[in-house]
Design a protein around this motif. Sequence first.
Motif, PDB file in Angstrom:
ATOM      1  N   LEU A  32       5.391  -9.502  -6.065  1.00 44.97           N
ATOM      2  CA  LEU A  32       5.557 -10.897  -6.480  1.00 44.97           C
ATOM      3  C   LEU A  32       4.869 -11.155  -7.810  1.00 44.97           C
ATOM      4  CD1 LEU A  32       4.985 -12.708  -3.061  1.00 44.97           C
ATOM      5  CD2 LEU A  32       7.147 -12.451  -4.292  1.00 44.97           C
ATOM      6  N   TRP A  33       3.712 -10.523  -7.997  1.00 46.09           N
ATOM      7  CA  TRP A  33       2.960 -10.710  -9.234  1.00 46.09           C
ATOM      8  C   TRP A  33       3.746 -10.198 -10.433  1.00 46.09           C
ATOM      9  CZ3 TRP A  33       0.348  -6.963 -12.411  1.00 46.09           C
ATOM     10  CH2 TRP A  33      -0.491  -7.525 -13.373  1.00 46.09           C
ATOM     11  N   VAL A  34       4.345  -9.003 -10.314  1.00 46.54           N
ATOM     12  CA  VAL A  34       5.117  -8.477 -11.449  1.00 46.54           C
ATOM     13  C   VAL A  34       6.443  -9.231 -11.591  1.00 46.54           C
ATOM     14  CG1 VAL A  34       4.063  -6.188 -11.276  1.00 46.54           C
ATOM     15  CG2 VAL A  34       6.172  -6.652 -10.029  1.00 46.54           C
ATOM     16  N   TRP A  35       6.966  -9.768 -10.482  1.00 47.14           N
ATOM     17  CA  TRP A  35       8.195 -10.554 -10.572  1.00 47.14           C
ATOM     18  C   TRP A  35       7.973 -11.813 -11.392  1.00 47.14           C
ATOM     19  CZ3 TRP A  35       9.573 -15.343  -8.067  1.00 47.14           C
ATOM     20  CH2 TRP A  35      10.912 -15.690  -8.220  1.00 47.14           C
ATOM     21  N   PHE A  36       6.825 -12.471 -11.191  1.00 45.96           N
ATOM     22  CA  PHE A  36       6.494 -13.641 -12.002  1.00 45.96           C
ATOM     23  C   PHE A  36       6.338 -13.268 -13.474  1.00 45.96           C
ATOM     24  CE2 PHE A  36       4.985 -15.715  -7.990  1.00 45.96           C
ATOM     25  CZ  PHE A  36       5.804 -16.833  -8.070  1.00 45.96           C
ATOM     26  N   GLY A  37       6.014 -12.004 -13.726  1.00 46.90           N
ATOM     27  CA  GLY A  37       5.912 -11.545 -15.109  1.00 46.90           C
ATOM     28  C   GLY A  37       7.238 -11.104 -15.706  1.00 46.90           C
ATOM     29  N   GLY A  38       8.319 -11.269 -14.950  1.00 46.01           N
ATOM     30  CA  GLY A  38       9.640 -10.951 -15.472  1.00 46.01           C
ATOM     31  C   GLY A  38      10.104  -9.533 -15.211  1.00 46.01           C
ATOM     32  N   HIS A  39       9.502  -8.811 -14.249  1.00 47.59           N
ATOM     33  CA  HIS A  39       9.876  -7.436 -13.959  1.00 47.59           C
ATOM     34  C   HIS A  39      10.496  -7.349 -12.568  1.00 47.59           C
ATOM     35  CE1 HIS A  39       7.685  -5.984 -17.500  1.00 47.59           C
ATOM     36  NE2 HIS A  39       6.707  -6.806 -17.154  1.00 47.59           N
ATOM     37  N   ASP A  40      11.253  -6.297 -12.358  1.00 43.93           N
ATOM     38  CA  ASP A  40      11.923  -6.085 -11.079  1.00 43.93           C
ATOM     39  C   ASP A  40      10.948  -5.447 -10.090  1.00 43.93           C
ATOM     40  OD1 ASP A  40      13.594  -5.566  -8.977  1.00 43.93           O
ATOM     41  OD2 ASP A  40      14.809  -4.061 -10.014  1.00 43.93           O
ATOM     42  N   PRO A  41      10.614  -6.124  -8.981  1.00 48.48           N
ATOM     43  CA  PRO A  41       9.658  -5.543  -8.028  1.00 48.48           C
ATOM     44  C   PRO A  41      10.128  -4.224  -7.426  1.00 48.48           C
ATOM     45  CG  PRO A  41       9.960  -7.890  -7.604  1.00 48.48           C
ATOM     46  CD  PRO A  41      11.005  -7.484  -8.597  1.00 48.48           C
ATOM     47  N   LEU A  42      11.428  -4.098  -7.152  1.00 45.35           N
ATOM     48  CA  LEU A  42      11.937  -2.858  -6.561  1.00 45.35           C
ATOM     49  C   LEU A  42      11.724  -1.681  -7.503  1.00 45.35           C
ATOM     50  CD1 LEU A  42      15.286  -4.039  -4.889  1.00 45.35           C
ATOM     51  CD2 LEU A  42      13.116  -3.457  -3.776  1.00 45.35           C
TER      52      LEU A  42
END
Length: 361
Positions: free
Chosen positions: A29-39
């Motif tokens: 979730l943290w990297v998703w908020f940074g605009g990256h794909d969590p998968l």
Amino acid sequence: MTRAPWHDVAEGFLLPLLALAGALLMFGLWVWFGGHDPLQVWTLLFKGAFGDAFSWQNTLQRAAPLMLTALCVAIPARAGLTVIGGEGALVLGGLACAGLPYVFKLPAGAPGTALLLLAAAAAGAAWIALAGALRQFRGVNETISSLLLGYIAIALFKHFVEGPMRDPASLNKPSTLPLDESLLIGTMFGYDVHWGLAFGVVLCVMAALWLGGSTHGFATRVVGGNARAARLVGLPAHRLIVTACALGGAAAGLAGGIEVAAVHNAANASLIAGLGYAGILVSFVARHHPLAVIPVAILFGGFGAAGSLLQRRMGLPDASVQVLLGFAFVLILAFEALRGRLLPLSAWLPLRQPLPEAKPA
């Protein structure tokens, strides 16, 4: 209804796994908020740790000091203490290893290397034993004292490395004189993994055998269960606790010596890399069991190894894995509150029923 004994064992495995899964989810979730794909982040995280032979070698090399610094927490914990000063023991162990050649000329080869590692272990043992002694004889909380002693150790390390022991040839990055090549620790069987990994595995196994199969280890665990009761039955609680702290400190000091003799070849600021603090997390995830420390250290060593891959492929900072470790530590502590209260567990684990009372004839 009472819980079967193996319910606690199952819970001991389940809670850390849930905490680690939660940490990975929060990191995603943290990297998703940074605009990256969590998968993609999760995939690269495990690929960078265990994807190929190079990743495995990098992982195992990083896991070696984590095993030893985790023992600095795990062994005193079995005596009832929470010691978190492994970072201080590690840097002083590294300083002692690099500083011994300043005192006298060492024999070449394995004897000289053994003396270096003994000096490192002795420095770490003395430092953490001091925290144990303050706890037993002066009533100073060992968690606070070991943490503060760690800051003092780092200050001493910087003073000597940047002052009396500084190599004049080290300009932008102060360091001690490099060790003689014959004193360095080599790699195992031609792989890019130094013999520090073997030291870590062997010491974890020895610690488990000592705690579980020796009179002294059993007495240490009794003191950790109830120090007052141990004193009432005649056990030397003070000596056992200080000894446990010394053994844990020796492991962390040895980690510092191995880092100097196998990785850096001299004592410098690269030694202050947070390995002692990461060992706290490894020990807590492993429930302070020396054998469980081995796989947990490999897992977290892999997370550390994957940081560079995340940086190359996705532009994330190399230190972003520290966020993952932070999430894991918080959740491990939070999930401890569920121990013995995990209601869903009782729905699928069979409970031991009390024996029915005999009916009168």
